[in-house]
Motif scaffolding. Structure first.
Motif, PDB file in Angstrom:
ATOM      1  N   PRO A  78      66.844   8.966   0.238  1.00  0.00           N
ATOM      2  CA  PRO A  78      67.476   9.373   1.496  1.00  0.00           C
ATOM      3  C   PRO A  78      66.434   9.658   2.566  1.00  0.00           C
ATOM      4  O   PRO A  78      65.316  10.100   2.260  1.00  0.00           O
ATOM      5  CB  PRO A  78      68.235  10.648   1.115  1.00  0.00           C
ATOM      6  CG  PRO A  78      67.541  11.163  -0.095  1.00  0.00           C
ATOM      7  CD  PRO A  78      67.020   9.969  -0.831  1.00  0.00           C
ATOM      8  N   GLY A  79      66.783   9.410   3.805  1.00  0.00           N
ATOM      9  CA  GLY A  79      65.910   9.769   4.920  1.00  0.00           C
ATOM     10  C   GLY A  79      66.165  11.203   5.351  1.00  0.00           C
ATOM     11  O   GLY A  79      67.285  11.709   5.267  1.00  0.00           O
ATOM     12  N   TYR A  80      65.127  11.859   5.818  1.00  0.00           N
ATOM     13  CA  TYR A  80      65.252  13.255   6.222  1.00  0.00           C
ATOM     14  C   TYR A  80      66.198  13.409   7.405  1.00  0.00           C
ATOM     15  O   TYR A  80      67.017  14.334   7.435  1.00  0.00           O
ATOM     16  CB  TYR A  80      63.865  13.808   6.570  1.00  0.00           C
ATOM     17  CG  TYR A  80      63.863  15.269   6.940  1.00  0.00           C
ATOM     18  CD1 TYR A  80      64.207  16.243   6.004  1.00  0.00           C
ATOM     19  CD2 TYR A  80      63.510  15.671   8.229  1.00  0.00           C
ATOM     20  CE1 TYR A  80      64.196  17.581   6.340  1.00  0.00           C
ATOM     21  CE2 TYR A  80      63.495  17.020   8.567  1.00  0.00           C
ATOM     22  CZ  TYR A  80      63.843  17.966   7.624  1.00  0.00           C
ATOM     23  OH  TYR A  80      63.841  19.298   7.966  1.00  0.00           O
ATOM     24  N   ASP A  81      66.122  12.513   8.372  1.00  0.00           N
ATOM     25  CA  ASP A  81      67.003  12.616   9.540  1.00  0.00           C
ATOM     26  C   ASP A  81      68.465  12.471   9.134  1.00  0.00           C
ATOM     27  O   ASP A  81      69.333  13.213   9.617  1.00  0.00           O
ATOM     28  CB  ASP A  81      66.644  11.557  10.585  1.00  0.00           C
ATOM     29  CG  ASP A  81      65.316  11.834  11.269  1.00  0.00           C
ATOM     30  OD1 ASP A  81      64.829  12.982  11.164  1.00  0.00           O
ATOM     31  OD2 ASP A  81      64.768  10.909  11.908  1.00  0.00           O
ATOM     32  N   ALA A  82      68.751  11.523   8.251  1.00  0.00           N
ATOM     33  CA  ALA A  82      70.131  11.342   7.792  1.00  0.00           C
ATOM     34  C   ALA A  82      70.615  12.563   7.013  1.00  0.00           C
ATOM     35  O   ALA A  82      71.767  13.004   7.160  1.00  0.00           O
ATOM     36  CB  ALA A  82      70.243  10.092   6.924  1.00  0.00           C
ATOM     37  N   ALA A  83      69.733  13.126   6.178  1.00  0.00           N
ATOM     38  CA  ALA A  83      70.107  14.300   5.389  1.00  0.00           C
ATOM     39  C   ALA A  83      70.368  15.512   6.274  1.00  0.00           C
ATOM     40  O   ALA A  83      71.328  16.259   6.053  1.00  0.00           O
ATOM     41  CB  ALA A  83      69.015  14.611   4.368  1.00  0.00           C
ATOM     42  N   ILE A  97      65.396  22.089 -11.889  1.00  0.00           N
ATOM     43  CA  ILE A  97      64.285  21.572 -11.089  1.00  0.00           C
ATOM     44  C   ILE A  97      64.825  20.913  -9.830  1.00  0.00           C
ATOM     45  O   ILE A  97      65.720  20.065  -9.898  1.00  0.00           O
ATOM     46  CB  ILE A  97      63.454  20.541 -11.893  1.00  0.00           C
ATOM     47  CG1 ILE A  97      62.976  21.153 -13.217  1.00  0.00           C
ATOM     48  CG2 ILE A  97      62.271  20.048 -11.071  1.00  0.00           C
ATOM     49  CD1 ILE A  97      62.328  20.154 -14.147  1.00  0.00           C
ATOM     50  N   ALA A  98      64.307  21.318  -8.685  1.00  0.00           N
ATOM     51  CA  ALA A  98      64.676  20.725  -7.391  1.00  0.00           C
ATOM     52  C   ALA A  98      63.481  19.965  -6.842  1.00  0.00           C
ATOM     53  O   ALA A  98      62.353  20.484  -6.851  1.00  0.00           O
ATOM     54  CB  ALA A  98      65.111  21.806  -6.406  1.00  0.00           C
ATOM     55  N   VAL A  99      63.711  18.748  -6.364  1.00  0.00           N
ATOM     56  CA  VAL A  99      62.649  17.903  -5.829  1.00  0.00           C
ATOM     57  C   VAL A  99      63.076  17.360  -4.472  1.00  0.00           C
ATOM     58  O   VAL A  99      64.177  16.811  -4.338  1.00  0.00           O
ATOM     59  CB  VAL A  99      62.320  16.725  -6.783  1.00  0.00           C
ATOM     60  CG1 VAL A  99      61.168  15.898  -6.217  1.00  0.00           C
ATOM     61  CG2 VAL A  99      61.987  17.222  -8.178  1.00  0.00           C
ATOM     62  N   ASP A 100      62.212  17.477  -3.487  1.00  0.00           N
ATOM     63  CA  ASP A 100      62.504  16.947  -2.154  1.00  0.00           C
ATOM     64  C   ASP A 100      62.176  15.458  -2.140  1.00  0.00           C
ATOM     65  O   ASP A 100      61.008  15.063  -2.109  1.00  0.00           O
ATOM     66  CB  ASP A 100      61.694  17.684  -1.091  1.00  0.00           C
ATOM     67  CG  ASP A 100      62.187  17.380   0.320  1.00  0.00           C
ATOM     68  OD1 ASP A 100      62.957  16.417   0.489  1.00  0.00           O
ATOM     69  OD2 ASP A 100      61.800  18.106   1.252  1.00  0.00           O
ATOM     70  N   VAL A 101      63.218  14.631  -2.151  1.00  0.00           N
ATOM     71  CA  VAL A 101      63.026  13.178  -2.125  1.00  0.00           C
ATOM     72  C   VAL A 101      63.419  12.600  -0.769  1.00  0.00           C
ATOM     73  O   VAL A 101      63.562  11.381  -0.627  1.00  0.00           O
ATOM     74  CB  VAL A 101      63.827  12.480  -3.252  1.00  0.00           C
ATOM     75  CG1 VAL A 101      63.332  12.933  -4.618  1.00  0.00           C
ATOM     76  CG2 VAL A 101      65.327  12.743  -3.110  1.00  0.00           C
ATOM     77  N   ARG A 102      63.565  13.454   0.247  1.00  0.00           N
ATOM     78  CA  ARG A 102      63.962  13.000   1.583  1.00  0.00           C
ATOM     79  C   ARG A 102      62.740  12.455   2.325  1.00  0.00           C
ATOM     80  O   ARG A 102      61.855  13.217   2.715  1.00  0.00           O
ATOM     81  CB  ARG A 102      64.592  14.157   2.365  1.00  0.00           C
ATOM     82  CG  ARG A 102      65.830  14.741   1.716  1.00  0.00           C
ATOM     83  CD  ARG A 102      66.230  16.072   2.343  1.00  0.00           C
ATOM     84  NE  ARG A 102      65.200  17.086   2.117  1.00  0.00           N
ATOM     85  CZ  ARG A 102      65.306  18.351   2.522  1.00  0.00           C
ATOM     86  NH1 ARG A 102      66.388  18.747   3.173  1.00  0.00           N
ATOM     87  NH2 ARG A 102      64.325  19.208   2.286  1.00  0.00           N
ATOM     88  N   VAL A 103      62.702  11.157   2.525  1.00  0.00           N
ATOM     89  CA  VAL A 103      61.566  10.527   3.194  1.00  0.00           C
ATOM     90  C   VAL A 103      61.474  11.050   4.630  1.00  0.00           C
ATOM     91  O   VAL A 103      62.446  11.015   5.385  1.00  0.00           O
ATOM     92  CB  VAL A 103      61.711   8.997   3.192  1.00  0.00           C
ATOM     93  CG1 VAL A 103      60.558   8.352   3.950  1.00  0.00           C
ATOM     94  CG2 VAL A 103      61.779   8.474   1.759  1.00  0.00           C
ATOM     95  N   GLY A 104      60.301  11.565   4.983  1.00  0.00           N
ATOM     96  CA  GLY A 104      60.105  12.139   6.311  1.00  0.00           C
ATOM     97  C   GLY A 104      60.249  13.643   6.345  1.00  0.00           C
ATOM     98  O   GLY A 104      59.971  14.271   7.380  1.00  0.00           O
TER      99      GLY A 104
END
Length: 217
Positions: free
Chosen positions: A185-190, A85-92
Motif C-alpha cells: 500500500p502507498g502511504y498517501d492512499a492509506a 507484530i506490527a510492520v509498516d509496509v506503507r511505501v512512503g
C-alpha cells in the motif's frame, strides 16, 4: 488507561488499569475517551468482529489489506498469550519498514490499533484467541501477505520446527519483492483511508448525541 504510540506511525498500544477483587478481574481493552485523546476521533464504525483461535505455535501473517480499500483493526487477546507484530509496509511512510513486537495476554488485556495499510502477524505462544474489530468486512481477495520470515526484517519469530504456518504464508514474498511488484500500500492512499474512517467515526458520534430517548409518560 496508559497509551503508547508504536514505532509504526499511527499505531497505538492501549493498556487498561484493571480492577480486581475476590471474584476476579475486570479490564477494558478499549476505552473511547483514551482512543479519541490519542487519535483525534472515536474508533471507526465497526463493520466486522473476528474471533481467531490458534493452537500453540501457530503463525498468522504478515497480513495486510490492499489499500484501497484498506482496513483498520483494533485487536486484543481474549484467551491465552500471543506475540503480536506490527510492520509498516506503507511505501512512503516516515516509518516505512519499522516494526514492533508485543506480547498480548488475556490476563492483562491490552488493545492494539493498526491503521489502514499496516501489516501484522500473530504467533500463538499457547492456545490463543485474538479478537479483532475491523473497519471493513474481511475479503480474501483484498488480503495480501509478506513473509514473516523475511531475513531483512528480522522479526522475532521463535525458531524451531514446531511452528504451524499455512502454505500461503510460507510462500509469501519478502517485503522488498512485494515493493518491487507494486503490491504494497502507498502511504498517501492509506492516510486517505484513515481520514475517511475518522470522519465517519466523528459523524457517527455526532448522530448518536442527537438521539434522545423517548419521554416516559
Amino acid at each position: 488507561m496508559d497509551v503508547r504510540e508504536l514505532r509504526t506511525a499511527g499505531a497505538y498500544l492501549f493498556v487498561p488499569r484493571p480492577s480486581s477483587d475476590a471474584r476476579g478481574q475486570v479490564a477494558a481493552p478499549y476505552d473511547e475517551a483514551a482512543f479519541e485523546a490519542a487519535t483525534g476521533s472515536p474508533l471507526f464504525p465497526v463493520r466486522q468482529a473476528t474471533h481467531s483461535r490458534s493452537r500453540r505455535g501457530a503463525v498468522r501473517g504478515l497480513h495486510y489489506t490492499r489499500t484501497p480499500p484498506g482496513t483498520a483493526v483494533y485487536a486484543h487477546c481474549s484467551r491465552g498469550r500471543a506475540l503480536y507484530i506490527a510492520v509498516d509496509v506503507r511505501v512512503g511512510s516516515p516509518t516505512y519498514g519499522a516494526w514492533e513486537s508485543l506480547v498480548l495476554d488475556a490476563d492483562h488485556p491490552s488493545g492494539v490499533y493498526l491503521p489502514a495499510g499496516v501489516a501484522h502477524a500473530v504467533v500463538a505462544l499457547e492456545e490463543t484467541v485474538i479478537t479483532d474489530l475491523r473497519s471493513a468486512r474481511y475479503a480474501a481477495e483484498d488480503e495480501e501477505t509478506v513473509s514473516v520470515l523475511d531475513p531483512d526484517l528480522g522479526l522475532p519469530v521463535p525458531g524451531g520446527t514446531d511452528l504451524i504456518i499455512s502454505e500461503r504464508d510460507r510462500r509469501a514474498v519478502t517485503m522488498a519483492e512485494a515493493e518491487r511488484r507494486g503490491i504494497l500500500p502507498g502511504y498517501d492512499a492509506a492516510t486517505a483511508v484513515e481520514r475517511s474512517l475518522r470522519a465517519a467515526a466523528r459523524g457517527a458520534a455526532s448522530r448518536s448525541t442527537r438521539v434522545r430517548p423517548p419521554a416516559v409518560p
